[in-house]
Design an enzyme around this catalytic site. Structure first.
Site, PDB file in Angstrom:
ATOM      1  N   LYS A 122       0.826  -1.207   0.000  1.00 43.24           N
ATOM      2  CA  LYS A 122       0.000   0.000   0.000  1.00 43.24           C
ATOM      3  C   LYS A 122       0.861   1.258   0.000  1.00 43.24           C
ATOM      4  O   LYS A 122       0.618   2.190  -0.775  1.00 43.24           O
ATOM      5  CB  LYS A 122      -0.938   0.006   1.207  1.00 43.24           C
ATOM      6  CG  LYS A 122      -1.873   1.212   1.226  1.00 43.24           C
ATOM      7  CD  LYS A 122      -2.783   1.219   2.431  1.00 43.24           C
ATOM      8  CE  LYS A 122      -1.993   1.705   3.620  1.00 43.24           C
ATOM      9  NZ  LYS A 122      -2.783   1.959   4.807  1.00 43.24           N
ATOM     10  N   ASP A 140      -6.681   0.780   0.671  1.00 40.12           N
ATOM     11  CA  ASP A 140      -6.824   1.061   2.097  1.00 40.12           C
ATOM     12  C   ASP A 140      -8.238   0.704   2.538  1.00 40.12           C
ATOM     13  O   ASP A 140      -9.029   0.175   1.755  1.00 40.12           O
ATOM     14  CB  ASP A 140      -6.479   2.525   2.407  1.00 40.12           C
ATOM     15  CG  ASP A 140      -7.458   3.516   1.788  1.00 40.12           C
ATOM     16  OD1 ASP A 140      -8.451   3.089   1.158  1.00 40.12           O
ATOM     17  OD2 ASP A 140      -7.235   4.725   1.928  1.00 40.12           O
TER      18      ASP A 140
END
EC number: 3.2.2.-
Length: 198
Positions: A122, A140
């Protein structure tokens, strides 16, 4: 207002990637702007893991004003500031890897960035998007909730393999919508939070 902000943000991302610096303007969502370099953007992306985007932006602004990493993290209210200060210092020491990543295509660039302590899928994707790459997804909790609302099954735990599977789904959706992953991410984030940040 949202469309204009998304367009402006994409231009700012591209400018950061091409020129190495930019001033992000977050109005009307937040009443401030942040001057960013490639280095402070990397620090920002590390700072926002398990913390808020707003705290990360405050941190980045303080860092740009010459405040030390650990002090800036603490003052900005970033969670896990001691560990993140260590990760950011290590990332700065490994900046040659970042430079190498920026010369590679996105999937290879992400692989290179994953060698830096403190960067997972991420965070590496977030950094690449924020320097102008439009073909990586930042997966997310907001994106996962949005996918669930669209009827997709989302993983409980995010391994690298599952990250790539979810990214592929997002890529298919973005192609159907006729927009890049970067644009779609900002649009989903705005839908879920009411803000266009980064």
């Amino acid at each position: 207002m949202i469309e204009k902000a998304i367009s402006r943000r994409i231009k700012e991302f591209r400018q950061l990637g091409e020129k190495g610096e930019v001033e992000f303007d977050f109005r009307p969502f937040l009443d401030f702007s942040v001057k960013a370099t490639i280095r402070t953007e990397l620090a920002f992306c590390i700072s926002t893991a398990n913390s808020s985007a707003t705290a990360g932006l405050k941190f980045q602004r303080l860092l740009g004003q010459g405040v030390g990493v650990k002090e800036a993290l603490t003052l900005a209210g970033v969670r896990f500031h001691n560990r993140k200060a260590e990760y950011i210092r290590e990332a700065f020491k490994s900046f040659k890897l970042v430079e190498k990543a920026l010369e590679a295509e996105s999937s290879k660039a992400r692989e290179i960035l994953l060698k830096i302590k403190g960067l997972g899928m991420k965070e590496a994707s977030h950094f690449l998007r924020n320097v102008g790459r439009e073909d990586v997804a930042i997966i997310d909790r907001h994106i996962l909730r949005w996918l669930e609302r669209q009827g997709y099954e989302v993983p409980g735990t995010m391994t690298a393999k599952k990250y790539l599977e979810v990214e592929k789904i997002l890529m298919e959706i973005s192609e159907e919508r006729g927009e890049s992953l970067a644009e779609m991410d900002l649009r989903i984030w705005a839908e879920m939070t009411g803000k266009v940040l980064k």
